[in-house]
Design an enzyme around this catalytic site. Structure first.
Site, PDB file in Angstrom:
ATOM      1  N   TYR A 110       0.823  -1.217   0.000  1.00  0.00           N
ATOM      2  CA  TYR A 110       0.000   0.000   0.000  1.00  0.00           C
ATOM      3  C   TYR A 110       0.853   1.262   0.000  1.00  0.00           C
ATOM      4  O   TYR A 110       0.440   2.285  -0.542  1.00  0.00           O
ATOM      5  CB  TYR A 110      -0.899   0.037   1.247  1.00  0.00           C
ATOM      6  CG  TYR A 110      -2.237  -0.633   1.093  1.00  0.00           C
ATOM      7  CD1 TYR A 110      -2.324  -2.005   0.878  1.00  0.00           C
ATOM      8  CD2 TYR A 110      -3.416   0.097   1.198  1.00  0.00           C
ATOM      9  CE1 TYR A 110      -3.551  -2.626   0.760  1.00  0.00           C
ATOM     10  CE2 TYR A 110      -4.643  -0.515   1.088  1.00  0.00           C
ATOM     11  CZ  TYR A 110      -4.714  -1.877   0.862  1.00  0.00           C
ATOM     12  OH  TYR A 110      -5.932  -2.479   0.753  1.00  0.00           O
TER      13      TYR A 110
ATOM     14  N   LYS B 221       2.901 -15.171   3.162  1.00  0.00           N
ATOM     15  CA  LYS B 221       3.168 -15.937   1.932  1.00  0.00           C
ATOM     16  C   LYS B 221       4.679 -16.162   1.903  1.00  0.00           C
ATOM     17  O   LYS B 221       5.390 -15.745   0.972  1.00  0.00           O
ATOM     18  CB  LYS B 221       2.652 -15.131   0.727  1.00  0.00           C
ATOM     19  CG  LYS B 221       2.684 -15.870  -0.593  1.00  0.00           C
ATOM     20  CD  LYS B 221       1.620 -16.939  -0.733  1.00  0.00           C
ATOM     21  CE  LYS B 221       1.838 -17.729  -2.024  1.00  0.00           C
ATOM     22  NZ  LYS B 221       0.944 -18.902  -2.124  1.00  0.00           N
TER      23      LYS B 221
ATOM     24  N   ASP C  60      -3.142 -18.194   0.989  1.00  0.00           N
ATOM     25  CA  ASP C  60      -4.100 -18.941   0.151  1.00  0.00           C
ATOM     26  C   ASP C  60      -4.807 -20.020   0.979  1.00  0.00           C
ATOM     27  O   ASP C  60      -6.022 -20.200   0.887  1.00  0.00           O
ATOM     28  CB  ASP C  60      -3.423 -19.526  -1.107  1.00  0.00           C
ATOM     29  CG  ASP C  60      -2.097 -20.213  -0.824  1.00  0.00           C
ATOM     30  OD1 ASP C  60      -1.604 -20.149   0.315  1.00  0.00           O
ATOM     31  OD2 ASP C  60      -1.539 -20.822  -1.759  1.00  0.00           O
TER      32      ASP C  60
ATOM     33  N   ASP D 249      -6.674  -6.879   4.131  1.00  0.00           N
ATOM     34  CA  ASP D 249      -7.762  -6.220   3.411  1.00  0.00           C
ATOM     35  C   ASP D 249      -8.664  -7.274   2.779  1.00  0.00           C
ATOM     36  O   ASP D 249      -9.891  -7.236   2.909  1.00  0.00           O
ATOM     37  CB  ASP D 249      -7.174  -5.302   2.331  1.00  0.00           C
ATOM     38  CG  ASP D 249      -8.257  -4.629   1.507  1.00  0.00           C
ATOM     39  OD1 ASP D 249      -9.216  -4.113   2.112  1.00  0.00           O
ATOM     40  OD2 ASP D 249      -8.159  -4.638   0.265  1.00  0.00           O
TER      41      ASP D 249
ATOM     42  N   ASP E 126     -12.664  -8.891   4.198  1.00  0.00           N
ATOM     43  CA  ASP E 126     -13.895  -8.848   3.393  1.00  0.00           C
ATOM     44  C   ASP E 126     -14.476 -10.254   3.291  1.00  0.00           C
ATOM     45  O   ASP E 126     -15.685 -10.456   3.410  1.00  0.00           O
ATOM     46  CB  ASP E 126     -13.626  -8.324   1.973  1.00  0.00           C
ATOM     47  CG  ASP E 126     -13.912  -6.830   1.834  1.00  0.00           C
ATOM     48  OD1 ASP E 126     -13.773  -6.112   2.843  1.00  0.00           O
ATOM     49  OD2 ASP E 126     -14.267  -6.384   0.722  1.00  0.00           O
TER      50      ASP E 126
HETATM   51  C1  IPM Z   1     -10.551  -0.942   3.716  1.00  0.00           C
HETATM   52  C2  IPM Z   1     -10.749  -0.408   2.329  1.00  0.00           C
HETATM   53  C3  IPM Z   1      -9.574   0.476   1.958  1.00  0.00           C
HETATM   54  C4  IPM Z   1      -8.322  -0.374   1.994  1.00  0.00           C
HETATM   55  C5  IPM Z   1      -9.726   1.197   0.601  1.00  0.00           C
HETATM   56  C6  IPM Z   1     -10.982   2.034   0.546  1.00  0.00           C
HETATM   57  C7  IPM Z   1      -8.511   2.019   0.261  1.00  0.00           C
HETATM   58  O1  IPM Z   1     -10.937  -1.440   1.419  1.00  0.00           O
HETATM   59  O2  IPM Z   1     -10.443  -0.134   4.661  1.00  0.00           O
HETATM   60  O3  IPM Z   1     -10.501  -2.165   3.869  1.00  0.00           O
HETATM   61  O4  IPM Z   1      -7.970  -1.028   1.002  1.00  0.00           O
HETATM   62  O5  IPM Z   1      -7.644  -0.376   3.027  1.00  0.00           O
HETATM   63 MG    MG Z   2     -11.051  -3.357   2.281  1.00  0.00          MG
END
Ligand code: IPM
Ligand code: MG
Length: 356
Positions: free
Chosen positions: A142, A189, A221, A245, A249
């Site tokens: 990042y 990884k 993975d 990240d 999700d």
């Molecule tokens: C999160 C989001 C952010 C990230 C984006 C919006 C830049 O997906 O906070 O998880 O990737 O960190």
């Molecule tokens: Mg995110």
């Protein structure tokens, strides 16, 4: 206690959901005899529109002086399909994380029993799943050097980690594991990436200070697969920025919906508390957003930044009661939910307030 809270709604549904989170904070203040004062600031697309800058200096200054930040979301679809845009809402978020030294992102994944059927994973696999993610937030691919070469035909993003960056997040994760089921899984990884080999080396060394914690290492993975196959296997998970990240999700589906998940970003200074969902422009302004992630973010804020355990638990109990009473926003409703129990953003907020 007297505390100064900065509300940073940001973009899209961020506005609607933080308004509910703030009402909950107000009710807590009244109930427990605290004084919360508020200020508000811009970030993301709304800040670009107003000032040209996704994180205006004024916002950053207010952030640094506040005791805690209740955050909404950033993003706007107009940038998503425009890879050439030089100024983007997300830059505001990343700069905030860096400037405030928010290196640890805590994402608790806990399923309210009433929502077992809202997940697309089988209830018998899910029941009892309770995972606390520690995602590193200020390093990795990042924040490394990025650019183009060969006349723009080749692009690169550099992933970098230093020993101290891994150690400080690892220690936070080990400490948290001590207060839970005493298990820590470090995800990397290391079979491919040098940053991951450093990561694993540092976690192994740090583990020597926590002999009471059972440590395992998984490749990312495999971890992605185990999360769906057997989520109860995880207690605390610590991982790098990009892996965290993606995995969080994925893990949000264990909790039924992203609309239920709160997160805390902490580190050197003021902590930031926000839903893990994004700006969701497809439902913005329609009053459909689930405000419970913002409400639960307020609970995390009180607990972590102010040490207000009872206040935080009161909020979680209120959410639990609302769900037990059968109320759902659209994202967590299913075919069995009676139409009169499917609520919009404000009505769901009112139910939570009634139960406080
Ligand atoms: C999160 C989001 C952010 C990230 C984006 C919006 C830049 O997906 O906070 O998880 O990737 O960190
Ligand atoms: Mg995110």
């Amino acid at each position: 206690m007297t505390k100064n809270i900065l509300i940073v709604p940001g973009d899209g549904i961020g506005q609607e959901v933080t308004a509910v989170g703030k009402k909950v904070l107000d009710k807590i203040a009244a109930k427990f005899g605290h004084t919360f004062t508020y200020d508000e600031a811009l970030i993301g697309h709304v800040a670009i529109e107003a000032t040209g800058n996704p994180l205006p200096d004024e916002t950053l200054a207010k952030m640094k002086k506040s005791d805690a930040i209740l955050f909404g979301a950033v993003g706007h679809p107009k940038y998503d399909n425009d890879p050439t845009a030089k100024v983007r809402p997300e830059q505001g978020l990343l700069k905030m994380r860096k400037e405030l030294g928010l290196y640890a992102n805590l994402r608790p994944i806990k399923l309210f029993d009433e929502l077992l059927s809202a997940s697309s994973i089988k209830p018998e696999v899910l029941k009892g799943a309770d995972i606390l993610f520690f995602r590193e937030l200020t390093g990795d691919i990042y924040f490394g050097e990025k650019g183009r070469k060969n006349n723009g035909d080749t692009a690169f993003d550099l992933a970098e980690y230093s020993r101290y960056e891994v150690e400080r997040i690892a220690r936070k994760a080990f400490e948290a594991a001590r207060t839970r089921r005493k298990k820590l899984c470090s995800v990397d990884k290391a079979n491919v990436l040098e940053t991951s080999r450093l990561w694993r080396e540092v976690v192994q060394k740090t583990a020597l200070d926590y002999p009471d914690i059972e440590v395992e290492h998984q490749f990312v993975d495999a971890a992605a697969m185990i999360l769906i196959k057997d989520p109860r296997r995880f207690d605390v998970v610590v991982t790098a920025n990009l892996f965290g990240d993606i995995l969080t999700d994925e893990a949000s589906q264990i909790a039924g919906s992203m609309g239920m998940l709160a997160s805390a970003s902490i580190g050197d200074g003021t902590g930031v508390y926000e839903p893990i969902h994004g700006s969701a422009h497809d439902i913005t302004g329609k009053g459909l957003a689930n405000p419970l992630a913002s409400v639960l973010s307020a609970a995390l804020l009180l607990d972590i930044s102010f040490g207000m355990k009872a206040e935080s638990e009161a909020i979680i109990n209120a959410v639990d009661k609302v769900l037990k009473a059968g109320f759902r926003t659209r994202d967590i409703a299913d075919a069995q939910t009676p139409a009169d129990k499917v609520l919009g953003t404000d009505a769901m907020g009112e139910e939570a307030l009634k139960n406080l």
